[in-house]
Design a protein around this motif. Structure first.
Motif, PDB file in Angstrom:
ATOM      1  N   ILE A  54     -32.287  23.485   7.996  1.00  0.00           N
ATOM      2  CA  ILE A  54     -33.609  23.573   8.340  1.00  0.00           C
ATOM      3  C   ILE A  54     -34.086  24.901   8.191  1.00  0.00           C
ATOM      4  N   HIS A  93     -27.198  20.646  24.562  1.00  0.00           N
ATOM      5  CA  HIS A  93     -28.585  21.162  24.244  1.00  0.00           C
ATOM      6  C   HIS A  93     -28.648  20.797  22.803  1.00  0.00           C
ATOM      7  N   LYS A 151     -41.875  26.317  11.638  1.00  0.00           N
ATOM      8  CA  LYS A 151     -43.088  26.248  10.997  1.00  0.00           C
ATOM      9  C   LYS A 151     -44.074  27.572  10.988  1.00  0.00           C
ATOM     10  N   VAL A 200     -29.678  18.810  20.355  1.00  0.00           N
ATOM     11  CA  VAL A 200     -30.819  18.152  19.817  1.00  0.00           C
ATOM     12  C   VAL A 200     -32.204  19.029  20.333  1.00  0.00           C
ATOM     13  N   LYS A 201     -32.140  19.562  21.451  1.00  0.00           N
ATOM     14  CA  LYS A 201     -33.521  20.279  22.136  1.00  0.00           C
ATOM     15  C   LYS A 201     -33.494  21.692  21.292  1.00  0.00           C
ATOM     16  N   THR A 234     -32.806  33.652  14.987  1.00  0.00           N
ATOM     17  CA  THR A 234     -32.017  32.581  15.729  1.00  0.00           C
ATOM     18  C   THR A 234     -30.521  33.190  15.374  1.00  0.00           C
ATOM     19  N   ARG A 292     -32.428  22.140  18.353  1.00  0.00           N
ATOM     20  CA  ARG A 292     -32.613  22.062  17.214  1.00  0.00           C
ATOM     21  C   ARG A 292     -34.344  21.725  16.932  1.00  0.00           C
ATOM     22  N   ARG A 293     -34.741  20.880  17.969  1.00  0.00           N
ATOM     23  CA  ARG A 293     -36.022  20.614  17.756  1.00  0.00           C
ATOM     24  C   ARG A 293     -37.041  22.031  17.964  1.00  0.00           C
ATOM     25  N   GLU A 294     -36.482  22.840  18.769  1.00  0.00           N
ATOM     26  CA  GLU A 294     -37.309  24.059  19.206  1.00  0.00           C
ATOM     27  C   GLU A 294     -37.303  24.925  18.050  1.00  0.00           C
ATOM     28  N   GLU A 349     -36.961  23.883  14.790  1.00  0.00           N
ATOM     29  CA  GLU A 349     -37.669  23.138  13.771  1.00  0.00           C
ATOM     30  C   GLU A 349     -39.047  23.469  14.086  1.00  0.00           C
ATOM     31  N   ALA A 350     -39.692  23.574  15.149  1.00  0.00           N
ATOM     32  CA  ALA A 350     -40.984  23.764  15.743  1.00  0.00           C
ATOM     33  C   ALA A 350     -41.435  25.205  15.257  1.00  0.00           C
ATOM     34  N   ASN A 351     -40.582  25.977  15.691  1.00  0.00           N
ATOM     35  CA  ASN A 351     -40.822  27.580  15.352  1.00  0.00           C
ATOM     36  C   ASN A 351     -40.727  27.970  14.279  1.00  0.00           C
TER      37      ASN A 351
END
Ligand SMILES: Nc1nc2c(ncn2[C@@H]2O[C@H](COP(=O)(O)OP(=O)(O)OP(=O)(O)O)[C@@H](O)[C@H]2O)c(=O)[nH]1
Ligand SMILES: [Mg+2]
Length: 278
Positions: free
Chosen positions: A47, A9, A22, A11-12, A126, A14-16, A18-20
């Motif tokens: 990140i 998981h 911001k 990749v998922k 995190t 990391r994307r989450e 990255e979005a948060n």
């Protein structure tokens, strides 16, 4: 190599994150105080680096205080903000709050200079699995925040939890995946339940634990298991502990599996004492 760790998981996750990221001003990176450097994931730290970061060495109650001070110093010497916390008792929460407000100061000053009102600082948590993210959040908020999270059907984006007038936390902590660089680190992460139990054999992790006890804290084996001599290898020590504890299967043979499970449980609950592994 006995730690089979394939973080599917990643990749998922990391994307989450990255979005948060911001959405916040500050990222709190929770590390296990017993092995903070083994919990770090430099890729994800990169990140988070776009924001101010604060390292929180959680579960400090289970670590050797002098070692924790050493880890904090070494993080601070490398330019990081770092504090220690015990999320069960709440000890250290004042230091966490102070680190957050200090890290926000520069940004707050800029708002004032522009004639703006200083808005509450936004923070996200995190950390690797099981490091205590939820417990930490509940401890700072003062009550269970799980219920306030987004339920299906009423999701309207992110929820914010106000812990003081001037600090808001993102409701969902970001899961970071540990990056295992070498077998030793893998064993530490297994010992701390950071990698899931499907990734390792309890037998091998128990042998690893016995090995570090023999080399660094032999008195634990004498005190807790009343071993008369440590003049044997780890598998023999394991047998001896099973014998002393009366761990037997039908037929009278030693139940080594049970002994391994007990050893790991006792270590994780702090029943064998405080430890620092890095
Ligand atoms: N002794 C001690 N135990 C802690 C502390 N923080 C959390 N724990 C325990 O560690 C375990 C994991 O805590 P969680 O808060 O569920 O950890 P998490 O990071 O949210 O875990 P995931 O959501 O599964 O990734 C629980 O059994 C907690 O009671 C701490 O500061 N000290
Ligand atoms: Mg959690």
């Amino acid at each position: 190599m006995s730690i089979n760790w394939y973080p599917g998981h990643m990749v998922k996750a990391r994307r989450e994150i990255e979005a948060n990221i911001k959405l916040v001003d500050i990222v709190l990176i929770l590390l296990d105080a017993r092995a903070p450097f083994s919990c770090r994931n430099m890729e994800l730290e990169k990140i988070a680096d776009k924001k101010k970061t604060v390292f929180v060495l959680n579960k400090a109650d289970l670590a050797i205080p002098e070692a924790t001070s050493g880890y904090l110093n070494s993080l601070r010497e490398s330019g990081c903000v770092a504090v220690a916390m015990d999320s069960i008792s709440g000890k250290g929460s004042k230091d966490v709050v102070q680190a957050i407000t200090e890290s926000y100061q520069e940004q707050a000053d800029k708002m004032l200079q522009k004639g703006h009102r200083v808005r509450p600082v936004r923070v996200m948590v995190t950390g690797v699995p099981n490091v205590g993210k939820s417990t930490f959040l509940n401890s700072l908020v003062g009550h269970k925040v799980a219920e306030t999270g987004n339920k299906p059907g009423i999701t309207r984006g992110k929820q914010w939890i106000r812990i003081r007038e001037d600090i808001e936390f993102l409701d969902t902590p970001g899961l970071m995946w540990p990056k295992i660089e070498n077998p030793e680190q893998g064993f530490k992460l297994a010992l701390l339940s950071i990698v899931g139990e499907n990734a390792y054999s309890e037998y091998e992790v128990a042998l690893y634990l016995l090995n570090i006890l023999v080399n660094k804290w032999p008195h634990v084996l004498n005190d807790k298991f009343k071993l008369d001599t440590l003049n044997m290898d780890e598998t023999e020590i394991l047998n001896e502990i099973a014998r002393k504890r009366g761990h037997l299967v039908k037929g009278g043979q030693l139940d080594i599996e049970k002994t391994c499970t007990m050893l790991l449980q006792d270590f994780r609950k702090g029943k064998l004492g405080k430890f620092s592994l890095d």
